[in-house]
Design an enzyme around this catalytic site. Structure first.
Site, PDB file in Angstrom:
ATOM      1  N   ASP A 144      92.546  37.387 -46.301  1.00 52.39           N
ATOM      2  CA  ASP A 144      91.109  37.477 -46.029  1.00 52.39           C
ATOM      3  C   ASP A 144      90.405  36.562 -47.026  1.00 52.39           C
ATOM      4  OD1 ASP A 144      88.448  38.142 -45.761  1.00 52.39           O
ATOM      5  OD2 ASP A 144      88.713  40.286 -46.120  1.00 52.39           O
ATOM      6  N   GLU A 196      86.940  34.538 -47.590  1.00 50.30           N
ATOM      7  CA  GLU A 196      85.558  34.479 -47.099  1.00 50.30           C
ATOM      8  C   GLU A 196      84.599  34.453 -48.283  1.00 50.30           C
ATOM      9  OE1 GLU A 196      83.918  38.355 -45.749  1.00 50.30           O
ATOM     10  OE2 GLU A 196      86.028  39.007 -45.660  1.00 50.30           O
ATOM     11  N   ASP A 221      89.814  47.017 -38.195  1.00 47.81           N
ATOM     12  CA  ASP A 221      90.250  46.789 -39.566  1.00 47.81           C
ATOM     13  C   ASP A 221      89.511  47.767 -40.460  1.00 47.81           C
ATOM     14  OD1 ASP A 221      87.840  45.124 -40.943  1.00 47.81           O
ATOM     15  OD2 ASP A 221      88.130  44.418 -38.891  1.00 47.81           O
TER      16      ASP A 221
END
Length: 285
Positions: free
Chosen positions: A173, A175, A84
């Site tokens: 994503d 987090e 990534d």
């Protein structure tokens, strides 16, 4: 005969020197003492300025919050290597990665509703050109805009999906917040609602369920270990250690595993939980 009065004799000069300098040294020691107390380093760290908006990248909070261990052991099951990338990597040497065995890639497209990766074209098209199966990811900032607004922004700026056999579904994503409080100031219930708002909107726009990238410890802290997404959204788990470890509630298995941020050519390396034909199956929906 009267006892003579004894005069007070002055202390020897070495005593005077000791007493003259003792007080300042004691004062300095007292001032220095708090520097050694527990929590002093944490207070100093908290004073560090946050990174610039838009620079967040997948897995940025893993080592500071979860630490790291060794590299994964040789797996019994077949797994497929991937990477990534974000603007942090700049122009990527895709041919070098392909030659090393990397077969799939995810590229950061957007963050919040305020940032687009200025290396997106080189990274997204470059990975495709060398033969990789690739997709895009969105770095969520739930305190800046709704889940729906960020899903629309993502789809409109590189996060869409097409049934061409080489495009993976988009990734949320979600987090640690690199810019402030780790759960973005949301309660656990509000965070779950925000994630659902994003994933529902993404599905309505693309026909695909978004992959959720997260770390188990963050998911526990910020969603209360909610089990409501495992039946629909593939899991990409972050853990830099020898095994994938405990998964968030609701997911009996992981689809992808980010296992290091210090891999060759590009730091962030991942393993897809299956052979290349399973990567292709995810791309095909």
């Amino acid at each position: 005969m009267p006892t003579p009065l004894h005069r007070h004799r002055p202390a020897p000069s070495h005593h005077l020197r000791r007493s003259r300098f003792a007080a300042p040294w004691i004062l300095l020691a007292a001032l220095a003492l708090p520097l050694a107390l527990p929590g002093a380093a944490t207070a100093a760290d908290a004073a560090d300025p946050p990174p610039a908006r838009g620079t967040a990248r997948m897995g940025q909070g893993v080592i500071p919050h979860d630490s790291q261990g060794g590299l994964p052991r040789d797996p019994r099951a077949v797994q497929t290597e991937g990477v990534d990338v974000s603007s942090h990597q700049g122009d990527v040497a895709w041919q070098t990665l392909w030659n090393s065995g990397v077969k799939w890639a995810y590229v950061k497209a957007t963050e919040g509703t305020y940032y687009k990766n200025n290396y997106f074209a080189q990274q997204y098209n470059g990975s495709y050109s060398v033969g990789m199966i690739r997709g895009a990811y969105h770095f969520a900032t739930p305190n800046t805009a709704s889940g729906a607004a960020q899903a629309h922004y993502f789809v409109d700026n590189g996060g869409g999906w097409s049934r061409d056999g080489r495009t993976l579904p988009g990734v949320l994503d979600i987090e640690w917040n690199p810019y402030g409080a780790q759960c973005y100031g949301l309660s656990q219930a509000a965070m779950v609602n925000w994630i659902r708002d994003f994933t529902n909107t993404y599905r309505a726009r693309t026909g695909r369920d978004a992959v959720i990238y997260t770390a188990t410890s963050w998911w526990k802290d910020c969603t209360g270990n909610n089990a409501g997404f495992g039946a629909t959204n593939p899991l990409w788990v972050a853990r830099y250690n020898t095994t994938v470890g405990e998964l968030p509630a609701g997911w009996p298995v992981h689809t992808m595993w980010q296992y290091t941020s210090t891999g060759p050519t590009v730091g962030d390396h991942n393993r897809f939980n299956g052979a290349l034909d399973r990567v292709q199956a995810l791309a095909n929906g």
